[in-house]
Design a protein around this motif. Structure first.
Motif, short mmCIF file in Angstrom:
data_model
loop_
_atom_site.label_atom_id
_atom_site.label_comp_id
_atom_site.label_asym_id
_atom_site.label_seq_id
_atom_site.Cartn_x
_atom_site.Cartn_y
_atom_site.Cartn_z
N CYS A 167 -5.78 -1.86 -1.05
CA CYS A 167 -4.73 -1.03 -1.65
C CYS A 167 -3.54 -1.89 -2.10
N ALA B 253 0.85 -1.18 0.00
CA ALA B 253 0.00 0.00 0.00
C ALA B 253 0.89 1.24 0.00
N ASN C 285 -6.60 3.45 -6.64
CA ASN C 285 -6.89 3.25 -5.22
C ASN C 285 -5.86 2.31 -4.60
N ALA C 286 -4.59 2.60 -4.86
CA ALA C 286 -3.50 1.77 -4.34
C ALA C 286 -2.84 2.38 -3.11
N GLY C 287 -3.47 3.41 -2.56
CA GLY C 287 -2.91 4.05 -1.37
C GLY C 287 -3.32 5.51 -1.31
#
Length: 396
Positions: A362, A317, A333-335
């Protein structure tokens, strides 16, 4: 089918010297992949910080490509890297070269490339590696303004193509007056590792002394003021009592600020939770990436940080500032992508630590982003296509 290309990469940082960070790592993986595809790749570089037993001023084989470490005098080993030893060797091989790739902006080495390639009729691709970022241009601004006037404007303007590793870098080049048709946005790439099972990840964590329920935050890069590590540690200190199982690794070469950071850690009683392992590579680096849950880079300025791409590949994340220039992290939406200030960094940390389900999502999205956008084969596809196009255009 097009014949294999003869490619020369010129970079002032020698490839085995890891203190120079992402540009060295990226040069290694790209040259190796291009050579594996059958291209003849030569790397011209310097002997800055090179081990004494490494041969100088001769071509040696390395991972399928050739490399020449040019002897330098002490005053040639500092910016703007005037490297006269490269001149003779580059001149000798240009007539049998299809395309030259320069790396690292604001160097006299690039001006040498500009002059020699112009005489030989060989095109060159220019990659500033983030050096033209307006934030960085404000460091020693008078010197850089003068260098731009005397050298850099012509270096950038006369390149066949300018490679931008991010949209932000493309915008910077446009602001320098480079027309969009002469800019190629090709990011850095990474050879994706196989996905770890939960059991394999826990085994690595145990090996490093972490418990199953620890949450490990990893910073990996140069330990310098521009990386904003002080902001990250200040935010971590604020939430440390609330999240006692959170641990942190700050790995990389010290550029003069580590002692101050360690004093902060000791002052707040966090020395058992924050590790400073120095430069990590090989298995040690792989294990740190495999053990971590969150990758944090709270930088004030970047081109496209190679360490972030590696973290994405390992499914971590992300906690990044906008100046890391990886907006895809928010898109996927990876972090969290936030401003380089303590308050938003603290809020982002809380959101990733409180919500384990969100953190897990994430992590999955990070791996997907790496596969779809930063996989090395796709990146080298783009470079290969670019090199063929400009070589043909210039009749090479």
């Amino acid at each position: 089918m097009d014949r294999p290309l003869k490619i020369v990469k010129v970079i002032p940082y020698p490839l085995p010297v890891l203190r120079f960070g992402g540009p060295v790592v990226q040069a290694q993986v790209v040259c190796r992949e291009l050579a594996a595809r059958g291209h003849e790749v030569r790397v011209l570089t310097t002997d800055i910080d090179l081990p004494a037993d490494m041969p100088r001023d001769q071509w040696i084989e390395n991972d399928g490509y050739s490399i020449c470490y040019t002897s330098t005098s002490p005053h040639h080993r500092i910016p703007p890297y005037y490297t006269p030893g490269i001149h003779r060797t580059l001149r000798e091989i240009l007539q049998e070269t299809d395309v030259v790739q320069t790396n690292i902006g604001l160097t006299l080495t690039n001006n040498m490339v500009r002059k020699l390639t112009k005489r030989a009729g060989v095109p060159y691709v220019y990659n500033a590696e983030g050096a033209l970022c307006p934030t960085r241009m404000q460091i020693k601004p008078l010197q850089k303004k003068l260098f731009r006037y005397c050298y850099e404007n012509r270096i950038v303007r006369e390149a066949a193509v300018c490679q931008a590793v991010s949209q932000y870098e493309q915008d910077t080049l446009l602001a320098w007056g480079i027309p969009p048709q002469r800019i190629a946005v090709i990011p850095n790439g990474f050879s994706l590792p196989p996905s770890d099972s939960r059991e394999a990840k826990q085994a690595v964590r145990h090996q490093l002394g972490y418990a199953d329920d620890d949450v490990v935050i990893l910073f990996m890069g140069r330990i310098s003021q521009i990386k904003g590590i002080d902001l990250l540690l200040s935010a971590f200190e604020r939430i440390s009592d609330e999240f006692p199982k959170v641990q942190m690794i700050i790995a990389g070469p010290d550029e003069g600020v580590q002692a101050t950071l360690q004093q902060f850690v000791q002052k707040h009683g966090l020395e058992k939770r924050v590790r400073f392992p120095g430069i990590i590579d090989g298995e040690e680096k792989t294990n740190a990436l495999r053990a971590a849950d969150i990758f944090a880079l709270t930088s004030h300025s970047e081109g496209l940080p190679n360490a972030v791409i590696e973290g994405l590949g390992y499914g971590l994340a992300m906690l990044l500032t906008h100046r890391c220039n990886v907006p895809e992290v928010a898109d996927y939406n990876a972090g969290c992508v936030i401003e380089a200030q303590v308050d938003p960094i603290e809020m982002a940390l809380r959101s990733l630590l409180e919500d384990t389900e969100r953190r897990s999502q994430c992590q999955q999205n990070a791996r997907r982003l790496a596969v779809e956008h930063f996989a090395l084969d796709k990146v080298v596809d783009g470079l290969e296509s670019l090199y063929y196009r400009i070589a043909k255009h210039h009749g090479r």
